[in-house]
Design a protein around this motif. Structure first.
Motif, PDB file in Angstrom:
ATOM      1  N   LYS A  69     -17.676  39.826 -44.681  1.00  0.00           N
ATOM      2  CA  LYS A  69     -18.559  40.963 -44.937  1.00  0.00           C
ATOM      3  C   LYS A  69     -18.981  41.600 -43.969  1.00  0.00           C
ATOM      4  CE  LYS A  69     -22.391  42.319 -48.111  1.00  0.00           C
ATOM      5  NZ  LYS A  69     -21.472  43.343 -48.755  1.00  0.00           N
ATOM      6  N   GLY A  70     -18.790  42.826 -43.629  1.00  0.00           N
ATOM      7  CA  GLY A  70     -19.212  43.702 -42.432  1.00  0.00           C
ATOM      8  C   GLY A  70     -18.315  43.190 -41.190  1.00  0.00           C
ATOM      9  N   ALA A  71     -17.139  42.412 -41.244  1.00  0.00           N
ATOM     10  CA  ALA A  71     -16.643  42.012 -40.064  1.00  0.00           C
ATOM     11  C   ALA A  71     -16.054  43.018 -39.323  1.00  0.00           C
ATOM     12  CB  ALA A  71     -15.647  41.025 -40.552  1.00  0.00           C
ATOM     13  N   ASP A  72     -15.928  42.877 -37.917  1.00  0.00           N
ATOM     14  CA  ASP A  72     -15.370  43.452 -37.061  1.00  0.00           C
ATOM     15  C   ASP A  72     -13.763  43.537 -37.253  1.00  0.00           C
ATOM     16  OD1 ASP A  72     -14.076  45.039 -34.964  1.00  0.00           O
ATOM     17  OD2 ASP A  72     -15.238  44.114 -33.336  1.00  0.00           O
ATOM     18  N   SER A  73     -13.047  44.582 -37.616  1.00  0.00           N
ATOM     19  CA  SER A  73     -11.708  44.647 -37.948  1.00  0.00           C
ATOM     20  C   SER A  73     -10.702  44.364 -36.826  1.00  0.00           C
ATOM     21  CB  SER A  73     -11.197  45.968 -38.677  1.00  0.00           C
ATOM     22  OG  SER A  73     -11.941  46.288 -39.888  1.00  0.00           O
ATOM     23  N   ALA A  74     -11.298  44.516 -35.610  1.00  0.00           N
ATOM     24  CA  ALA A  74     -10.624  44.081 -34.550  1.00  0.00           C
ATOM     25  C   ALA A  74     -10.099  42.618 -34.577  1.00  0.00           C
ATOM     26  CB  ALA A  74     -11.102  44.308 -33.142  1.00  0.00           C
ATOM     27  N   LEU A  75     -11.018  41.695 -35.296  1.00  0.00           N
ATOM     28  CA  LEU A  75     -10.531  40.258 -35.401  1.00  0.00           C
ATOM     29  C   LEU A  75      -9.439  40.210 -36.364  1.00  0.00           C
ATOM     30  CD1 LEU A  75     -14.253  39.033 -36.423  1.00  0.00           C
ATOM     31  CD2 LEU A  75     -12.866  38.697 -34.217  1.00  0.00           C
ATOM     32  N   PHE A  76      -9.120  40.979 -37.340  1.00  0.00           N
ATOM     33  CA  PHE A  76      -7.956  41.069 -38.216  1.00  0.00           C
ATOM     34  C   PHE A  76      -6.618  41.234 -37.408  1.00  0.00           C
ATOM     35  CE2 PHE A  76     -10.875  42.982 -41.816  1.00  0.00           C
ATOM     36  CZ  PHE A  76     -11.735  41.629 -41.689  1.00  0.00           C
ATOM     37  N   VAL A  77      -6.844  42.289 -36.520  1.00  0.00           N
ATOM     38  CA  VAL A  77      -5.598  42.862 -35.727  1.00  0.00           C
ATOM     39  C   VAL A  77      -5.321  41.496 -34.815  1.00  0.00           C
ATOM     40  CG1 VAL A  77      -4.759  44.358 -33.920  1.00  0.00           C
ATOM     41  CG2 VAL A  77      -6.087  45.063 -35.766  1.00  0.00           C
ATOM     42  N   ARG A  78      -6.162  40.881 -34.064  1.00  0.00           N
ATOM     43  CA  ARG A  78      -6.125  39.770 -33.284  1.00  0.00           C
ATOM     44  C   ARG A  78      -5.127  38.619 -33.661  1.00  0.00           C
ATOM     45  NH1 ARG A  78     -11.497  40.753 -31.679  1.00  0.00           N
ATOM     46  NH2 ARG A  78     -11.467  42.264 -29.619  1.00  0.00           N
ATOM     47  N   THR A  79      -5.638  38.295 -35.136  1.00  0.00           N
ATOM     48  CA  THR A  79      -5.020  37.391 -35.870  1.00  0.00           C
ATOM     49  C   THR A  79      -3.491  37.834 -36.368  1.00  0.00           C
ATOM     50  OG1 THR A  79      -6.876  36.785 -37.106  1.00  0.00           O
ATOM     51  CG2 THR A  79      -4.924  36.199 -38.261  1.00  0.00           C
ATOM     52  N   ALA A  80      -3.308  39.223 -36.573  1.00  0.00           N
ATOM     53  CA  ALA A  80      -1.931  39.432 -36.745  1.00  0.00           C
ATOM     54  C   ALA A  80      -1.311  39.508 -35.407  1.00  0.00           C
ATOM     55  CB  ALA A  80      -1.942  40.944 -37.187  1.00  0.00           C
ATOM     56  N   LEU A  81      -1.708  39.627 -34.297  1.00  0.00           N
ATOM     57  CA  LEU A  81      -1.092  39.816 -32.966  1.00  0.00           C
ATOM     58  C   LEU A  81      -0.511  38.012 -33.002  1.00  0.00           C
ATOM     59  CD1 LEU A  81      -3.258  41.949 -30.300  1.00  0.00           C
ATOM     60  CD2 LEU A  81      -0.982  42.232 -31.267  1.00  0.00           C
ATOM     61  N   GLU A  82      -1.784  37.130 -33.364  1.00  0.00           N
ATOM     62  CA  GLU A  82      -1.120  35.709 -33.168  1.00  0.00           C
ATOM     63  C   GLU A  82       0.179  35.389 -34.009  1.00  0.00           C
ATOM     64  OE1 GLU A  82      -2.118  33.025 -31.540  1.00  0.00           O
ATOM     65  OE2 GLU A  82      -3.218  34.416 -30.331  1.00  0.00           O
ATOM     66  N   GLU A  83       0.200  36.064 -35.263  1.00  0.00           N
ATOM     67  CA  GLU A  83       1.366  35.836 -35.990  1.00  0.00           C
ATOM     68  C   GLU A  83       2.608  36.425 -35.373  1.00  0.00           C
ATOM     69  OE1 GLU A  83       1.579  34.068 -39.004  1.00  0.00           O
ATOM     70  OE2 GLU A  83      -0.482  33.441 -38.294  1.00  0.00           O
ATOM     71  N   ILE A  84       2.719  37.389 -34.885  1.00  0.00           N
ATOM     72  CA  ILE A  84       3.929  38.124 -34.304  1.00  0.00           C
ATOM     73  C   ILE A  84       4.225  37.148 -32.990  1.00  0.00           C
ATOM     74  CG2 ILE A  84       3.480  40.462 -35.216  1.00  0.00           C
ATOM     75  CD1 ILE A  84       2.923  41.423 -32.536  1.00  0.00           C
ATOM     76  N   ALA A  85       3.364  36.890 -32.065  1.00  0.00           N
ATOM     77  CA  ALA A  85       3.641  36.289 -31.051  1.00  0.00           C
ATOM     78  C   ALA A  85       4.223  34.827 -31.521  1.00  0.00           C
ATOM     79  CB  ALA A  85       2.420  35.938 -30.279  1.00  0.00           C
ATOM     80  N   THR A  86       3.810  34.132 -32.546  1.00  0.00           N
ATOM     81  CA  THR A  86       4.177  32.758 -32.970  1.00  0.00           C
ATOM     82  C   THR A  86       5.725  32.877 -33.508  1.00  0.00           C
ATOM     83  OG1 THR A  86       1.929  31.928 -33.546  1.00  0.00           O
ATOM     84  CG2 THR A  86       3.766  31.013 -34.683  1.00  0.00           C
ATOM     85  N   ALA A  87       5.913  34.165 -34.042  1.00  0.00           N
ATOM     86  CA  ALA A  87       7.178  34.429 -34.682  1.00  0.00           C
ATOM     87  C   ALA A  87       8.098  34.890 -33.572  1.00  0.00           C
ATOM     88  CB  ALA A  87       7.196  35.450 -35.678  1.00  0.00           C
ATOM     89  N   GLY A  88       7.691  34.983 -32.304  1.00  0.00           N
ATOM     90  CA  GLY A  88       8.498  35.347 -31.378  1.00  0.00           C
ATOM     91  C   GLY A  88       8.791  36.573 -30.866  1.00  0.00           C
ATOM     92  N   TYR A  89       7.868  37.662 -31.394  1.00  0.00           N
ATOM     93  CA  TYR A  89       7.944  39.071 -30.995  1.00  0.00           C
ATOM     94  C   TYR A  89       6.840  39.544 -30.332  1.00  0.00           C
ATOM     95  CZ  TYR A  89      11.645  38.967 -34.372  1.00  0.00           C
ATOM     96  OH  TYR A  89      12.985  38.750 -34.913  1.00  0.00           O
ATOM     97  N   ARG A  90       6.845  40.778 -29.796  1.00  0.00           N
ATOM     98  CA  ARG A  90       5.845  41.566 -29.114  1.00  0.00           C
ATOM     99  C   ARG A  90       6.101  43.094 -29.502  1.00  0.00           C
ATOM    100  NH1 ARG A  90       8.187  40.589 -22.881  1.00  0.00           N
ATOM    101  NH2 ARG A  90       9.873  41.252 -23.313  1.00  0.00           N
ATOM    102  N   ILE A  91       4.963  43.887 -29.394  1.00  0.00           N
ATOM    103  CA  ILE A  91       4.998  45.026 -29.524  1.00  0.00           C
ATOM    104  C   ILE A  91       5.776  45.964 -28.703  1.00  0.00           C
ATOM    105  CG2 ILE A  91       3.545  47.300 -30.289  1.00  0.00           C
ATOM    106  CD1 ILE A  91       1.380  45.146 -31.070  1.00  0.00           C
ATOM    107  N   VAL A  92       6.478  46.910 -29.316  1.00  0.00           N
ATOM    108  CA  VAL A  92       7.269  47.817 -28.342  1.00  0.00           C
ATOM    109  C   VAL A  92       6.292  49.324 -28.386  1.00  0.00           C
ATOM    110  CG1 VAL A  92       9.288  49.293 -27.951  1.00  0.00           C
ATOM    111  CG2 VAL A  92       9.542  47.044 -28.869  1.00  0.00           C
ATOM    112  N   ASN A  93       5.968  49.853 -29.567  1.00  0.00           N
ATOM    113  CA  ASN A  93       5.040  50.880 -29.739  1.00  0.00           C
ATOM    114  C   ASN A  93       4.667  50.937 -31.196  1.00  0.00           C
ATOM    115  OD1 ASN A  93       7.913  52.103 -30.609  1.00  0.00           O
ATOM    116  ND2 ASN A  93       6.729  53.971 -30.913  1.00  0.00           N
ATOM    117  N   LEU A  94       3.494  51.677 -31.297  1.00  0.00           N
ATOM    118  CA  LEU A  94       2.999  51.919 -32.785  1.00  0.00           C
ATOM    119  C   LEU A  94       2.605  53.379 -32.953  1.00  0.00           C
ATOM    120  CD1 LEU A  94       0.156  49.789 -34.270  1.00  0.00           C
ATOM    121  CD2 LEU A  94      -0.311  52.397 -33.923  1.00  0.00           C
ATOM    122  N   ASP A  95       2.855  53.710 -34.069  1.00  0.00           N
ATOM    123  CA  ASP A  95       2.699  55.260 -34.537  1.00  0.00           C
ATOM    124  C   ASP A  95       1.742  55.297 -35.628  1.00  0.00           C
ATOM    125  OD1 ASP A  95       2.763  57.999 -33.981  1.00  0.00           O
ATOM    126  OD2 ASP A  95       4.475  58.405 -35.346  1.00  0.00           O
TER     127      ASP A  95
END
Length: 202
Positions: A69-95
């Motif tokens: 409740k009222g959480a900073d949504s950047a926390l959600f993004v950081r968790t998603a970044l952990e998931e893609i790193a664990t899966a062995g991927y990194r971001i190329v670009n975002l639109d």
């Protein structure tokens, strides 16, 4: 390579701050939501999770859980970044495309872009922020975000491949491998982030 797509929408609500892409935006109304209502970061989170088939934002952060409740949504993004790193991927670009009647996004698009890039840990040149008005859609009281992200697989570093291919002496090879294993290395170049423990928020 993998592609992820994210979508989110929130209604405007008086009496709450407006946050877009982690950036506070001056406006008479904010966005309703269980967290801070950041429609752009929510769509980014879903795009990242979807790219590696890890579920969606509701799977990790259900709106029924008072911890968010009222959480900073950047926390959600950081968790998603952990998931893609664990899966062995990194971001190329975002639109992304933001659809809302007001406030006007063009004057602050550069600031939102920089904020999103900082949260993702990638250069601003790899982040696209666009805005449209909902003409003919009867959505004046709603903000909508569409996000597409491209990921690439993190492969074995090229120098290691060359090193192991050229070293023929087993003893010398053992020394090289031991140095790679024993010495600390900066994992940020692989797109990994420090582990995020949701229990720290309680």
């Amino acid at each position: 390579m993998r592609i992820g797509y994210g979508f989110d929408s929130h209604a405007f609500k008086p009496g709450v701050p407006l946050i877009l892409g982690g950036l506070p935006v001056p406006h008479t109304e904010g966005l309703a939501g269980h967290s801070d209502g950041d429609v752009l970061l929510h769509a980014i989170t879903d795009a990242l999770l979807g790219a590696v088939s890890a579920g969606d934002i509701g799977t990790f952060f259900p709106p029924t859980d008072d911890r968010w409740k009222g959480a900073d949504s950047a926390l959600f993004v950081r968790t998603a970044l952990e998931e893609i790193a664990t899966a062995g991927y990194r971001i190329v670009n975002l639109d992304s495309v933001l659809i809302l009647h007001r406030p006007k996004i063009v004057p602050i698009a550069g600031e939102i872009r920089a904020s999103v890039a900082d949260i993702l840990g990638i250069p601003s040149r790899n982040v696209g922020i666009k805005a449209k008005t909902p003409e003919g859609l009867n959505q004046d009281g709603v903000a909508v975000a569409h996000v597409t992200v491209l990921l690439e697989e993190i492969g074995e570093p090229e120098p290691l491949k060359t090193m192991t291919a050229e070293i023929e002496d087993p003893a010398e090879l053992e020394v090289v491998v031991r140095s790679l294993v024993d010495e600390p290395h900066d994992m940020r170049r692989l797109g990994r982030k420090p582990p995020f423990d949701t229990d720290d928020l309680t």
